[in-house]
Design a protein around this motif. Structure first.
Motif, PDB file in Angstrom:
ATOM      1  N   MET B 210       0.821  -1.209   0.000  1.00 56.65           N
ATOM      2  CA  MET B 210       0.000   0.000   0.000  1.00 56.65           C
ATOM      3  C   MET B 210       0.857   1.262   0.000  1.00 56.65           C
ATOM      4  O   MET B 210       0.388   2.333  -0.369  1.00 56.65           O
ATOM      5  N   VAL B 211       2.109   1.132   0.447  1.00 55.39           N
ATOM      6  CA  VAL B 211       2.934   2.340   0.562  1.00 55.39           C
ATOM      7  C   VAL B 211       4.195   2.287  -0.298  1.00 55.39           C
ATOM      8  O   VAL B 211       4.910   3.280  -0.391  1.00 55.39           O
ATOM      9  N   SER B 212       4.448   1.121  -0.898  1.00 55.02           N
ATOM     10  CA  SER B 212       5.726   0.987  -1.608  1.00 55.02           C
ATOM     11  C   SER B 212       5.524   0.501  -3.030  1.00 55.02           C
ATOM     12  O   SER B 212       4.644  -0.336  -3.296  1.00 55.02           O
ATOM     13  N   GLU B 322      13.011   0.107   7.721  1.00 51.96           N
ATOM     14  CA  GLU B 322      12.195   1.202   7.205  1.00 51.96           C
ATOM     15  C   GLU B 322      12.135   1.047   5.691  1.00 51.96           C
ATOM     16  O   GLU B 322      13.151   0.821   5.038  1.00 51.96           O
ATOM     17  N   VAL B 323      10.943   1.141   5.133  1.00 49.40           N
ATOM     18  CA  VAL B 323      10.769   0.882   3.708  1.00 49.40           C
ATOM     19  C   VAL B 323      11.303   2.059   2.898  1.00 49.40           C
ATOM     20  O   VAL B 323      11.002   3.219   3.184  1.00 49.40           O
ATOM     21  N   GLU B 324      12.081   1.710   1.874  1.00 46.93           N
ATOM     22  CA  GLU B 324      12.656   2.737   1.008  1.00 46.93           C
ATOM     23  C   GLU B 324      11.533   3.522   0.331  1.00 46.93           C
ATOM     24  O   GLU B 324      10.595   2.935  -0.200  1.00 46.93           O
ATOM     25  N   GLY B 325      11.608   4.805   0.385  1.00 39.87           N
ATOM     26  CA  GLY B 325      10.592   5.636  -0.245  1.00 39.87           C
ATOM     27  C   GLY B 325       9.350   5.824   0.609  1.00 39.87           C
ATOM     28  O   GLY B 325       8.407   6.485   0.200  1.00 39.87           O
ATOM     29  N   ASP B 331       8.784  -2.181   8.061  1.00 37.43           N
ATOM     30  CA  ASP B 331       8.368  -3.557   7.790  1.00 37.43           C
ATOM     31  C   ASP B 331       8.860  -4.511   8.865  1.00 37.43           C
ATOM     32  O   ASP B 331       9.994  -4.394   9.353  1.00 37.43           O
ATOM     33  N   CYS B 332       8.000  -5.471   9.191  1.00 36.32           N
ATOM     34  CA  CYS B 332       8.421  -6.601  10.013  1.00 36.32           C
ATOM     35  C   CYS B 332       7.700  -7.773   9.352  1.00 36.32           C
ATOM     36  O   CYS B 332       6.694  -8.267   9.831  1.00 36.32           O
ATOM     37  N   ALA B 333       8.200  -8.136   8.170  1.00 28.38           N
ATOM     38  CA  ALA B 333       7.473  -9.041   7.282  1.00 28.38           C
ATOM     39  C   ALA B 333       8.279 -10.313   7.024  1.00 28.38           C
ATOM     40  O   ALA B 333       9.458 -10.392   7.351  1.00 28.38           O
TER      41      ALA B 333
END
Lengths: 424, 490
Positions: B210-212, B322-325, B331-333
């Motif tokens: 949803m964010v990346s 932390e997700v790039e962009g 993320d903790c996926a």
């Protein structure tokens, strides 16, 4: 530590009848320990009739049947403790129990009677695949909710297993307004009494599918349906025979298991066939002074026979208490094993102390398959002492024979109960 | 506006919440189910892996070994059933000895202590039921077993005790990037936050995507298990694995932290992320495969079977960072096995990332430990009787199979983040987990829930809305159809 002549574990039909008989046979101090809030056990939720035909010659409901025994217990001023859970039983007959009032307490007993009854086999024990949603009940749990709480577990019902509780619940759910779509039975014959199939299924037009089982349970949160399939002789589902039944409830009546966790802790030898203790002619287990009766010993079809068996256990326990010193002094005499062969799954008792045997002794057993026009044969050693023809025998109906002491001697090495099929 | 919203109340999310709860932060855990511990965390092997399986140098290897080292003290602090029983990997073919050695070397490289290769005679001294075909094993004394439910509840209770909020029955449907932070669109309204922690288990790809633009894909890898009665407890002493394959660690035989025996899991990849059904083939596979490592498995002692979903990412690596962009989206996926074992270290690491973003101060007062539900079985008779004297509910056994008292069930309901469903009570107390599988105690527990939670019987659910157990009262439908004549139709 408190001391009693006799502690009876369980205040259901077996415990009540055992207590009455023990008291009348001379046991002075006895107490019944019951884990529920009332005496009467599972009879309290069995509000249908058909109980007591053998014992009282009339048709009673479960609670009525229980009340007759509860009244006798009160008349005889037999002590009982309710909401009391037995936590431990030791080989030397120390019973440790707990309730809210007394906390944890121990009783040393001269004799103990096991009358804990049985529990229902759950879904998990069958490894039925599918989801695990709400709406899957063992038949007895549903029976409690409907008959005691007045609550409906569901509207559209499929029942797996044609044990007596399942059959009774098919009728009950129908009477309370649910639609029972089908009763499926894994075996090629029903596990319940013939009269229940007629009165609970046939009379209500509920189909019984023999040699069928549940192969899938649908619905993540609440049951939405089940898939039934036919099974082969080995009980394996036959591919291509699957059929979906939409329903919101699956009731399981797939067998009862004698509840012997306490017995196991006390080191009592259990039968691999019944799950109950191995007992001798006195219904005494492998641990001297600990007796067993009712469904904890082997699962019965009729409460009348539970009461009868339990009365025997009560009487024998009283005799044990009276003769304890005498008995431990020695003279045991020969012990004759009973062998269950040729279609007989087990016998209760499984051995007989000849010296202690009464003139006549009832032996109960079940067969492993359906037999028509077959013979029950009983051999004392090599000599046949009983040959009785039966029109029908089925695993769902307990059989009974009476052994006479006069047939046995010190030389009798075995007693064998076996089924002989007629040559066609 | 929250400082941190953690999506997912499994072990990863709640371990992170616990770690963050020591800081002066406004933290909220959002969970779509009515309780924590409803996804992968509730249906797994409960193993605290030693750390020899993971590829050296991976995050998985690092966090597994660290989590394993943290667990003994953590379990004590959180009052969670844990036993360091060790694990064995069995080898049945001469050709596989090399793989076993490789596993040993890998473990040494990962920093796993105490590893040993044992020959078959040495193993038999440890495990009387080891299969006859076993020729060698890898022994890892630091492996253990933990109660996954209790660990999850404990993380959450500590967090809640330190002020972390929990929003249940709240499903995140979309995540919007705002000037400052994010806006989570849920079925129960909008939630704004500076930082998002994506600990959504099998749904963590959905959250991430949803964010990346750099998409990830999480496969639900289903594992089926059979659970045996505690009567079978003596079957094995330690956790017994087979040599791992490309689908994971294979079928194991282990005691659970409560003395049951667990067999499984299988590994089947599927699209459906709610597909926790068992299958005839799966259960049969489990029962056949266990014979390779352990003999005398008593099938008659099976009391239930279940399936869980691993959150498998193609690279078989934890995705933490932390997700790039997407600044502030952490993320903790891909937290599959050894996720439970790693969970203390995962919480620590994710909290570290979050504090690096927000630079919070530590609270003046907080506690990182808790007391679990009192188990009266652990008390002496005198203490137990004193307890019953004070609170008679502890003298009333409700679940006869597991010997659980009314006092424990009330505690499970009344404690912070208390149980509101039958599943919640079962997982907190074990009532209903025994050999009768709640046949006897269910009506009694429903009665207690009605009293303690002021619920009607029709509101009692297994696991939230849609899973009601009771649909009405006797003859209610007959009444309606026949215009009030209760005897119609009989």
């Amino acid at each position: 530590m408190q001391e009693y002549d006799l502690v009876i574990i369980g205040g259901g039909p077996a415990g009540l009848a055992a207590a009455e008989a023990a008291k009348k046979s001379g046991a002075c101090s006895l107490v019944i320990l019951e884990r529920d809030r009332e005496l009467g056990g599972i009879l309290n939720q069995c509000i249908h009739n058909g109980f007591g035909l053998h014992s009282f010659g009339e048709e009673l409901t479960g609670p009525e049947y229980a009340k007759r025994y509860i009244d006798r217990i009160r008349d005889l001023k037999i002590e009982y403790m309710l909401a009391t859970m037995v936590m431990d039983l030791s080989e030397d007959r120390v019973v440790t129990a707990m309730n809210s009032e007394n906390g944890v307490f121990s009783i040393r007993a001269k004799a103990v009677i096991l009358a804990m009854g049985c529990r229902e086999r759950p879904r998990g024990a069958l490894n039925i695949p599918g989801y695990r949603p709400a709406g899957i009940y063992s038949a007895g749990t549903a029976q409690r909710l409907v008959n005691i709480e007045g609550l409906m577990p569901g509207r559209e019902v499929v029942i797996l297993g044609s044990g007596d509780i399942g059959l009774i619940m098919a009728r009950r759910m129908t009477l309370e307004g649910a639609k029972v779509k089908v009763v499926a039975e894994l075996m090629p014959y029903s596990g319940g009494l013939k009269r229940n199939i007629v009165q609970c299924l046939d009379d209500f037009g509920i189909p019984l599918l023999l040699s069928h089982t549940v192969v899938d349970i649908h619905g993540k949160n609440r049951v939405e349906g089940v898939t039934l399939a036919a099974v082969d002789e080995k009980g394996k589902p036959i591919p291509g025979t699957e059929e979906f039944y939409s329903c919101d409830t699956l009731l399981l009546s797939v067998g009862l298991i004698p509840e012997n966790e306490l017995s196991r802790e006390a080191g009592i030898a259990l039968s691999a066939v019944t799950g109950g203790p191995l007992v001798n002619e006195s219904l005494e287990t492998s641990v001297p002074g600990i007796f067993a009766c009712g469904n904890v010993l082997h699962v019965h079809d009729l409460v009348d026979f539970v009461s009868e068996e339990a009365a025997t256990a009560g009487k024998n326990a009283a005799a044990f208490i009276a003769e304890e010193t005498l008995r431990s002094a020695g003279e045991q005499g020969p012990v004759i094993p009973l062998l269950a062969e040729g279609g007989v799954r087990y016998t209760v008792p499984s051995c007989i102390h000849l010296l202690r045997m009464p003139e006549e002794l009832k032996v109960r057993f079940r067969v492993g398959a359906v037999y028509k026009n077959a013979y029950i044969n009983v051999f004392a050693g090599k000599e046949r002492v009983i040959r009785r023809k039966k029109m029908v025998m089925a695993p769902g109906e307990m059989e009974e024979i009476t052994l006479k002491k006069e047939w046995l001697s010190e030389k009798t090495d075995t007693i064998t109960v076996t089924i002989e099929e007629e040559e066609i | 506006m929250y400082d941190v919203v953690i999506v997912g109340g499994g072990v990863s999310g709640t371990s992170t919440a616990r770690e963050l709860s020591r800081y002066d932060l406004h933290v909220c855990v959002v969970e779509k189910m009515p309780d924590v511990c409803y996804g992968t965390s509730k249906a797994n092997s409960g193993i605290v892996h030693a750390g020899y399986d993971c590829t050296p140098g991976t995050l998985m290897a690092k966090l597994n070994v660290r989590g394993n080292r943290m667990m003994p003290k953590l379990a004590k602090d959180l009052d969670v059933p844990f036993m360091q029983c060790g694990s064995l990997v069995v080898c049945t073919e001469e050709d596989d000895r090399e793989t076993l050695t490789k596993l040993y070397e890998q473990g040494v490289e990962n920093g796993v202590e105490g590893l040993e290769i044992l020959d078959k005679d040495e193993v038999r001294k440890k495990e009387k039921n080891i299969a006859d075909g076993v020729i060698a094993t890898l022994w890892a004394p630091t492996a253990g077993i933990v109660c996954p439910f209790t660990l999850n509840y404990a993380y959450a209770e500590v967090a809640a005790g330190n002020g972390v909020e929990f929003r249940f029955n709240t499903e995140v449907q979309d995540i919007l990037k705002k000037e400052e932070g994010y806006c989570l669109i849920t079925n129960l309204g909008k939630i704004e936050t500076k930082v998002v922690v994506n600990a959504a288990g099998v749904y963590s790809d959905r959250m991430h995507n949803m964010v990346s633009d750099h998409k990830i894909h999480i496969t639900a890898r289903r594992g089926e298990y059979c659970l045996l009665d505690r009567n079978a407890s003596d079957l094995v002493n330690s956790t017994i694995f087979q040599l791992p394959g490309k689908m994971g660690k294979g079928v194991l035989v282990s005691k659970t932290a409560h003395g049951n025996i667990l067999l499984g899991p299988t590994a089947v990849d599927q699209h459906y992320k709610e597909g926790t059904m068992t299958s005839a083939e799966g259960l049969e596979t489990v029962l056949n495969l266990v014979n390779r490592s352990v003999k005398n498995v008593p099938r008659r002692q099976i009391i239930t079977s279940f399936a869980g979903l691993r959150a498998h990412e193609a690279g078989h690596e934890f995705i933490i960072g932390e997700v790039e962009g997407a600044p502030g989206f952490v993320d903790c996926a891909g937290i599959e096995s050894p996720g439970l074992a790693s969970s203390p270290a995962i919480g620590e690491m994710v909290a570290g990332i979050v504090t690096d973003i927000l630079h919070p101060a530590e609270k003046e007062e907080y506690t990182m430990s808790r007391k679990g539900i009192l188990n009266p079985m652990t008390l002496s008779v005198a203490d137990r009787n004193a307890l019953i004297g004070e609170n008679p509910a502890y003298g009333n056994i409700v679940c006869r199979c597991e010997m659980i008292t009314e006092g424990e069930i009330i505690d499970a309901i009344k404690r912070p983040l208390g149980a509101t469903t039958l599943d919640g009570i079962k997982r907190r107390t074990r009532a209903g987990m025994g050999r009768c599988q709640s046949g006897f105690c269910m009506p009694k527990i429903m009665e207690i829930m009605q009293r303690e939670l002021s619920m009607t019987p029709f509101e009692i659910t297994k696991c939230g809305k849609g899973s009601e157990w009771i649909v009405g009262t006797n003859k209610d439908k007959i009444n309606v159809q026949a215009g009030g004549n209760a005897h119609a139709g009989i």
